[in-house]
Design an enzyme around this catalytic site. Structure first.
Site, mmCIF file in Angstrom:
data_model
loop_
_atom_site.group_PDB
_atom_site.id
_atom_site.type_symbol
_atom_site.label_atom_id
_atom_site.label_comp_id
_atom_site.label_asym_id
_atom_site.label_seq_id
_atom_site.Cartn_x
_atom_site.Cartn_y
_atom_site.Cartn_z
ATOM 1 N N LYS A 22 0.848 -1.215 0.000
ATOM 2 C CA LYS A 22 0.000 0.000 0.000
ATOM 3 C C LYS A 22 0.869 1.245 0.000
ATOM 4 O O LYS A 22 0.666 2.157 -0.804
ATOM 5 C CB LYS A 22 -0.889 0.020 1.230
ATOM 6 N N ASN A 23 1.880 1.287 0.883
ATOM 7 C CA ASN A 23 2.654 2.517 1.045
ATOM 8 C C ASN A 23 3.645 2.757 -0.080
ATOM 9 O O ASN A 23 4.194 3.848 -0.202
ATOM 10 C CB ASN A 23 3.338 2.543 2.412
ATOM 11 N N CYS A 123 -5.118 13.115 12.345
ATOM 12 C CA CYS A 123 -5.751 11.812 12.140
ATOM 13 C C CYS A 123 -5.657 11.074 13.463
ATOM 14 O O CYS A 123 -5.106 11.581 14.437
ATOM 15 C CB CYS A 123 -5.055 11.044 11.023
ATOM 16 N N ARG A 128 0.306 14.987 12.671
ATOM 17 C CA ARG A 128 0.960 14.716 11.382
ATOM 18 C C ARG A 128 1.040 15.955 10.480
ATOM 19 O O ARG A 128 0.374 16.068 9.461
ATOM 20 C CB ARG A 128 0.253 13.565 10.671
ATOM 21 N N ASP A 313 4.562 0.836 11.997
ATOM 22 C CA ASP A 313 3.358 0.219 11.435
ATOM 23 C C ASP A 313 3.169 -1.223 11.896
ATOM 24 O O ASP A 313 2.159 -1.841 11.574
ATOM 25 C CB ASP A 313 3.387 0.252 9.906
ATOM 26 N N ARG A 405 -8.529 -0.253 4.108
ATOM 27 C CA ARG A 405 -7.574 0.700 3.551
ATOM 28 C C ARG A 405 -6.219 0.054 3.338
ATOM 29 O O ARG A 405 -5.424 0.510 2.536
ATOM 30 C CB ARG A 405 -7.394 1.895 4.506
#
Ligand code: EPZ
Length: 427
Positions: A22-23, A123, A128, A313, A405
């Site tokens: 994803k990243n 968030c 952030r 993460d 997500r």
């Protein structure tokens, strides 16, 4: 909204295909803005954030065509063409839903000479800011104004100029914006204290495939020799090291054995070391990794930090696993100021976790019990699923749009290795 229902206590065993990262996908997609030729990205994970980014780019005049990939397959290819950029604005309602939208900033300034991007706002895991992104753009000659919640950035006449960017703290996104902008700047740029995550390397490899000239890839000093233009490319996204690490924790917490097909051990050294220290057997095998748990887990002392250290993460997922370890673990979250949203939810399942600021002490318990729990952010949601896989009884994880997500077809991948897990409509 959906919920996921898990009946725990089953040892997982079998093969899990690891999807594209994803990243990495979220920084490769905006590269399409850097050229008027088609960019084809393969092995793109089917994720809400990838779809969302495609829509954001469509709004800027980028055409996106999905190629191949039957529903049964994981991942798919997308061809993106930005022959004409019709809008240089990333609107608030898109950016607030997906912070990664900020990654259009560098490409838009570099290609179109301007960008208007909503400030992301906070968030669940922290406020952030994007100050490092803006400083990087200014170092390349952009003029930045902030008004009414938007960043307005304008390149100098003649386009961005090569410059020196020295990041005071490591930032993955700011490094990505700097790399994309510098690839089209006039002259040479030097980026110091660059992020070294594998997703940064993937971005550099893709930019090089598009004709960029970059030295020092993967290091903390990167030199970019700007080009007047870039061409299209056909590039496959790297495998997702965080998804692979998350499923490794599933093997650990259920005492099972999983083959993580496509996982790249080189991207996961700190995760693999931590798994080994916790008592898991991790074997590299052709095209992936096998992770085997064999009962009680050993406690760990872990601190998150930028790559190559243990990734933030993975903190929530390890906390779920360590909730059942034979002793007390100490976790320190050094990257985000509020990344313990999973703690009260895990406590409802019987975990014994005390947090004080950035430090969490996890005292192992004999077992967890299923409960109704609430997902709050992507990785916290995964920690609740992991706890549910080991818990006695039924666990219902609400607000699973957070999971969608970052985890492609999670319940399908877990069912295939023996989990009793299903998705239900949640009113
Ligand atoms: C990327 O976020 C990842 N997201 C995050 O993954 C990951 O947790 C993070 O890097 C750290 O590895 C994507 O790649 C889409 P940062 P990013 O800029 O780029 C501060 C997930 O679960 N900072 O490296 O936003 C910031 O507040 C997500 O997949 C500034 O102060 O992270 C944080 O404390 C969550 N000013 C630290 O730096 C800035 O301008 C690291 O943030 C930028 C960041």
């Amino acid at each position: 909204m959906d919920r996921i229902v898990i009946r725990g206590g089953r040892r997982l065993s079998g093969r899990i295909p690891i999807s594209g990262a994803k990243n990495a996908a979220l920084t490769l997609l905006p590269c399409a803005l850097l050229t008027d030729q088609p960019l084809t990205l393969r092995n793109l994970p089917r994720l809400a954030d990838v779809d969302g980014f495609g829509h954001l780019l469509n709004g800027m005049g980028v055409s996106t065509a999905i190629a191949g990939g039957s529903p049964a397959e994981f991942g798919r290819a997308m061809t993106l063409t930005a022959d004409r950029i019709t809008s240089t604005t990333a609107p608030y309602d898109m950016v607030r839903k997906m912070r990664a939208s900020i990654l259009v900033l560098g490409p838009l300034i570099a290609r179109a000479g301007e960008a208007t991007v909503s400030l992301p706002g906070g968030c669940a895991i922290g406020n952030r800011p994007i100050d490092l992104h803006l400083k990087a753009m200014e170092a390349l000659g952009a003029r930045i104004e902030i008004a009414s919640g938007y960043v307005r950035a304008i390149a100098p006449d003649g386009g961005l100029r090569g410059g020196r960017i020295a990041f005071p703290v490591v930032s993955v996104g700011a490094t990505e914006n700097a790399l994309m902008a510098a690839s089209l700047a006039n002259g040479e740029s030097v980026i110091d204290n660059a992020a070294r995550e594998p997703e940064i390397v993937d971005l550099c490899e893709c930019l090089m495939a598009m004709g960029a000239e970059i030295e020092g890839i993967g290091g903390e000093r990167i030199v970019v020799h700007g080009k007047p233009s870039l061409h299209g490319a056909d590039y496959a996204v790297m495998p997702d090291r965080i998804e692979a690490g998350s499923y490794a924790c599933a093997a650990a917490i259920t005492g099972g054995s999983l083959e993580l097909a496509g996982a790249r051990a080189d991207d996961m050294a700190a995760i693999i070391d931590a798994l080994g220290e916790a008592g898991l057997v991790v074997e590299a095998m052709d095209g992936g990794l096998r992770v085997t748990g064999d009962g009680r887990l050993k406690p760990l002392t872990l601190s998150t930090a930028p790559f190559p250290a243990f990734p933030t993460d993975m903190q929530a997922q390890f906390m779920a696993m360590l909730a059942l370890a034979d002793g007390a673990s100490v976790l320190t979250e050094t990257i985000f100021e509020n990344r313990y949203m999973h703690v009260p939810e895990l406590a409802r399942m019987g975990a014994d976790v005390q947090t004080r600021g950035r430090v969490a002490v996890v005292r192992g318990v004999a077992g967890l019990t299923g409960a109704e729990v609430m997902a709050t952010d992507l990785r916290a949601s995964m920690s609740l699923v992991l706890a549910g896989l080991a818990a006695e009884g039924e666990t219902r994880v609400h607000r699973v749009y957070h999971l969608d997500r970052g985890y492609e077809r999670l319940e399908e991948k877990l069912s295939a290795v023996g989990a009793d897990i299903e998705r239900e409509a949640d009113g």
